[in-house]
Design an enzyme around this catalytic site. Structure first.
Site, PDB file in Angstrom:
ATOM      1  N   THR A  36       0.713  -1.353   0.155  1.00 26.30           N
ATOM      2  CA  THR A  36       0.264  -0.145  -0.068  1.00 26.30           C
ATOM      3  C   THR A  36       0.647   1.254   0.072  1.00 26.30           C
ATOM      4  O   THR A  36       0.388   2.470  -0.395  1.00 26.30           O
ATOM      5  CB  THR A  36      -1.104   0.088   1.201  1.00 26.30           C
ATOM      6  N   ASP A  57       9.025  -7.585   3.119  1.00 26.01           N
ATOM      7  CA  ASP A  57       7.804  -7.773   3.726  1.00 26.01           C
ATOM      8  C   ASP A  57       8.140  -8.297   5.070  1.00 26.01           C
ATOM      9  O   ASP A  57       8.691  -9.492   5.326  1.00 26.01           O
ATOM     10  CB  ASP A  57       7.226  -8.820   3.101  1.00 26.01           C
ATOM     11  N   TYR A 146      -7.984  -5.729  11.213  1.00 25.21           N
ATOM     12  CA  TYR A 146      -7.251  -4.775  11.633  1.00 25.21           C
ATOM     13  C   TYR A 146      -6.976  -4.597  13.134  1.00 25.21           C
ATOM     14  O   TYR A 146      -6.047  -4.667  13.735  1.00 25.21           O
ATOM     15  CB  TYR A 146      -7.579  -3.405  10.898  1.00 25.21           C
ATOM     16  N   ARG A 187     -10.455   6.522   2.977  1.00 27.72           N
ATOM     17  CA  ARG A 187     -10.461   7.344   4.071  1.00 27.72           C
ATOM     18  C   ARG A 187     -11.308   8.602   3.747  1.00 27.72           C
ATOM     19  O   ARG A 187     -11.265   9.419   2.530  1.00 27.72           O
ATOM     20  CB  ARG A 187      -9.160   7.851   4.655  1.00 27.72           C
TER      21      ARG A 187
HETATM   22  N1  UDP Z   1     -17.010   8.315   5.345  1.00 26.69           N
HETATM   23  C1  UDP Z   1     -17.983   9.093   4.909  1.00 26.69           C
HETATM   24  N2  UDP Z   1     -17.781   9.076   3.311  1.00 26.69           N
HETATM   25  C2  UDP Z   1     -16.700   8.668   2.757  1.00 26.69           C
HETATM   26  C3  UDP Z   1     -15.655   8.063   3.559  1.00 26.69           C
HETATM   27  C4  UDP Z   1     -15.611   7.882   4.902  1.00 26.69           C
HETATM   28  O1  UDP Z   1     -18.814   9.337   5.355  1.00 26.69           O
HETATM   29  O2  UDP Z   1     -16.581   8.633   1.494  1.00 26.69           O
HETATM   30  C5  UDP Z   1     -17.112   8.211   6.973  1.00 26.69           C
HETATM   31  C6  UDP Z   1     -16.875   6.667   7.300  1.00 26.69           C
HETATM   32  O3  UDP Z   1     -18.003   6.003   7.562  1.00 26.69           O
HETATM   33  C7  UDP Z   1     -16.371   7.141   8.936  1.00 26.69           C
HETATM   34  C8  UDP Z   1     -15.768   8.271   8.808  1.00 26.69           C
HETATM   35  O4  UDP Z   1     -16.124   9.050   7.662  1.00 26.69           O
HETATM   36  O5  UDP Z   1     -17.584   7.022   9.740  1.00 26.69           O
HETATM   37  C9  UDP Z   1     -14.218   8.288   9.205  1.00 26.69           C
HETATM   38  O6  UDP Z   1     -13.530   7.394   7.863  1.00 26.69           O
HETATM   39  P1  UDP Z   1     -12.311   6.750   7.695  1.00 26.69           P
HETATM   40  O7  UDP Z   1     -12.206   5.684   6.935  1.00 26.69           O
HETATM   41  O8  UDP Z   1     -11.549   8.241   7.274  1.00 26.69           O
HETATM   42  O9  UDP Z   1     -11.678   6.501   9.133  1.00 26.69           O
HETATM   43  P2  UDP Z   1     -12.119   5.548  10.326  1.00 26.69           P
HETATM   44  O10 UDP Z   1     -13.584   5.224  10.238  1.00 26.69           O
HETATM   45  O11 UDP Z   1     -11.349   4.329  10.197  1.00 26.69           O
HETATM   46  O12 UDP Z   1     -11.838   6.476  11.633  1.00 26.69           O
END
Ligand code: UDP
Length: 328
Positions: A36, A57, A146, A187
């Site tokens: 990644t 790795d 994870y 993200r």
């Molecule tokens: N999220 C969203 N729209 C997107 C991508 C993510 O609403 O296009 C939301 C996701 O469902 C989560 C929050 O944003 O509630 C943060 O997501 P991220 O994957 O960045 O981090 P994590 O959930 O691991 O904290």
């Protein structure tokens, strides 16, 4: 000069750590299998006599010639799309990979810091999250590969400390953002900025009432550096306690980018935590650390970086995977 091994060196956080340790005058060995990670994050260090890169790795085997003073284990996929695509590698790097690196640390008499995560708290029932909270994790949910691997990592690291007397550090990292984040890994920040840049609608998952607390990368790196240098072996939260709902965050990105697109709503992914905010009392007390960069400033710097990315990266394959992820 001290020598430091940084795994996940070609990733978002790993590459910033390489910069920081080189700036401190140390010799940095960066390791990554590029599953990644992206060498573009390290291009500026190529030819620097303080930096050596190993394509390896860590889940298989780790060998490093010569002495080592510090090891920072930052190799791991780190987004829900990655966990779905490469679940076994995600499990292995924080379990087998951690074991290999702990063995290496013992062998080299090096101090090791491992990158844990706020995900060890799962969908938390305690708010804000203190280090004493044990978490609410679904081991067989999509994030289980994870979350559980990181929990195992912490257990293994503590065992090496208590059984072998190894010098260990555990940082629990909360949501972090900044230049060099992968654009299309799903993200929320790169998702929203990428959508704005492509002229697409911004996708909010669920009703957008879920919260996160976003830390600018420079603040995080400072906290990690301080943790490595103090004598404290229990986990420490590093993050920015300024909490915001995803809806408000979308509004901020719309303002920042000036996009005329609208917000659209998609189903909330399974086991998506509803709230997250670090209690950073420990970091304040032990490290004399707290975040300094306010979100408006950090977002501005991050957006400037994303805008300079070559246009073709906006439409890479990961973006199509992201579409599939949204449908699940
Ligand atoms: N999220 C969203 N729209 C997107 C991508 C993510 O609403 O296009 C939301 C996701 O469902 C989560 C929050 O944003 O509630 C943060 O997501 P991220 O994957 O960045 O981090 P994590 O959930 O691991 O904290």
């Amino acid at each position: 000069m001290p020598r430091v091994l940084i795994t996940g060196a070609a990733g978002f956080l790993g590459s910033h750590l390489c910069d920081r340790f080189i700036a401190e005058g140390m010799d940095v060995l960066g390791m990554d299998n590029l599953i990644t990670g992206n060498m573009a994050n390290l291009e500026h260090l190529m030819g620097n006599s303080k930096f050596t890169f190993f394509n390896n790795d860590v889940s298989n085997f780790v060998h490093v010639p010569g002495e080592l003073d510090y090891i920072l284990h930052f190799a791991s996929p780190a987004s829900p799309i990655d966990y779905l695509k490469i679940p076994i590698q995600t499990l292995k790097v924080s379990s087998l990979g951690t074991h290999n690196l702990l063995g290496l640390a013992l062998n080299k008499k090096a101090r090791i810091l491992v990158a844990s995560t706020s995900e060890v708290y799962g969908d938390p029932l305690v708010h804000p999250q203190t280090e004493e909270y044990w978490g609410n994790v679904n081991p067989v949910g999509p994030r289980g590969v994870y979350d559980e691997a990181k929990r195992f990592m912490e257990a293994m690291t503590m065992a090496y400390h208590t059984y072998h007397g190894l010098e260990t550090r555990i940082v629990r990292i909360f949501n972090t953002y900044g230049p060099r984040m992968r654009l299309n890994d799903g993200r929320v920040l790169p998702a929203f900025i990428g959508q704005a840049l492509r002229g697409e609608d911004l996708t909010i998952f669920g009703d957008g009432s879920q919260t996160r607390s976003f830390c600018y990368v420079d603040d995080l790196i400072e906290g990690i550096y301080r943790l490595l240098m103090v004598d404290y072996t229990k986990p420490v939260n590093i993050g920015n306690p300024h909490e915001i709902s995803i809806s408000e965050f979308a509004e901020e990105i719309i303002k920042l980018t000036g996009t005329t697109q609208k917000v659209v709503y998609q189903p909330l992914p399974v086991n998506d935590p509803m709230q997250r905010q670090p209690d950073i009392s420990k970091a304040k007390e032990i490290l004399d650390w707290e975040p300094k960069v306010i979100r408006a400033e950090g977002l501005e710097k991050t957006y400037e970086w994303f805008k300079k990315l070559p246009g073709d990266r906006l439409y890479r394959k990961e973006h199509r995977d992201f579409e599939a992820y949204k449908r699940n």
